[in-house]
Design an enzyme around this catalytic site. Sequence first.
Site, short mmCIF file in Angstrom:
data_model
loop_
_atom_site.label_atom_id
_atom_site.label_comp_id
_atom_site.label_asym_id
_atom_site.label_seq_id
_atom_site.Cartn_x
_atom_site.Cartn_y
_atom_site.Cartn_z
CD GLU A 208 0.30 -100.71 -77.00
OE1 GLU A 208 -0.53 -100.83 -76.09
OE2 GLU A 208 0.58 -101.65 -77.79
CD GLU A 328 -4.11 -98.93 -76.39
OE1 GLU A 328 -4.10 -100.17 -76.17
OE2 GLU A 328 -3.56 -98.41 -77.37
#
Length: 436
Positions: A208, A328
């Site tokens: 991320e 995710e």
Amino acid sequence: MVNQEKNFSSKFLFVAASFLLIVCTKGEMEDGEWTMVQKSGNQFVVNGQPFYVNGFNTYWLMVFAADQSTRGKVTETFQQASAVGLSVCRTWAFNDGQWRALQKTPSVYDEDVFKALDFVVSEAKKYKIRLILSLVNNWEAYGGKSQYVKWGKAAGLNLTSDDDFFSHPILKSYYKAHVKAVLNRVNTFTNITYKDDPTIFGWELMNEPRCESDPSGDKLQAWIEEMAVYVKSIDPKHLVEIGLEGFYGLSTPNRAQVNPNSYAQQVGTDFIRNHQVLGVDFASVHIYPDSWISKSISDAHVEFTKSWMQSHIDDAENYLNMPVIFAEFGVSAKDPGYNSTYRDTLIATVYKTILNSTKKGGAGGGSLLWQVFPEGTDYMDDGYAIVLSKSLSTSNIVSLHSKKLNTFNSFCSWKCHWGCRKKHVLLDDFQSRDEL
């Protein structure tokens, strides 16, 4: 009588399809080599056949493997995941300067922890699970870019922001040294170098990444360009992805309305621009409407999930010519209004969207649940943990989706058994049954 004949015919075709799936899968497992996952256009392939991903995240595997008292939980995780057909696991290949650190200081490693990562890789292979290994964190957990900045300051560097990780040449050299150490690691259990091991699905540059100090995205873009090529210079065999959440940036203002909120355009990431970089093989997207839109879950979260996924699948097809993995997704049990039925609905929504792409040969390459835990690890639960042995309805959804994707994954090998016309009839019949 006509209905009876129709029912018998449908049952026969379904059984025949199932039989062929078992035969093909069994043949691949017994005779086929464990080979690298590759990319062909907007699809993943293994041994020339499509490879659609139904997978999961369990980030702490290396840390648990480093302690003999918890190492068995690694095996248990892979056993339970394999039992419902999950074939890819995303996990951390980093722990920087923290408890049970892999990298204690720049280029100084704890050999016992590295051996724990070796165990994770070797154990994954036993259960025919491939690994996406992430190489550093954007966040402070397990060290991350802030730990690199701390190391830099300790070495006398004049650093003012954690985002200096992306631009300072010394910090970049620390990261490159870690990449080199992991990719060139010889597994002490298998004697296979990581960069040569087909168990590894691919490398993730960072979990991320965000560079909020530069909303233009230029600083992060330059880092991605440099590091993707660097990884490929050491390991040209494996696939590489960035680790992005999927936010649209300033280069695509027409996509701003797809973002979950206005802030998403200001974090320095840019989905299409970032993924057009040399050396990046597939795209990643995360899905967290309960974090991005509102904590209180609602039908709006499901609708957002559909549009968010479809937009990225379309972009992967029309602009990137690469597969996209929804790396995710999940919902927290701590959210107001949470119940297991809603969680199943969200999971089924993700799976249906993937299947709709798969049926057309599209860029929807697969998805990875956040996150699968075995029993007895509740103290690690961030609210999103799925314990398959305690969640029968969820396990059934996951298992059914695995079976459907396995049908597509064995698609090419059917040619040796059936003509194209019969193959399509069988596949269409299989797809029409047992809807999620």
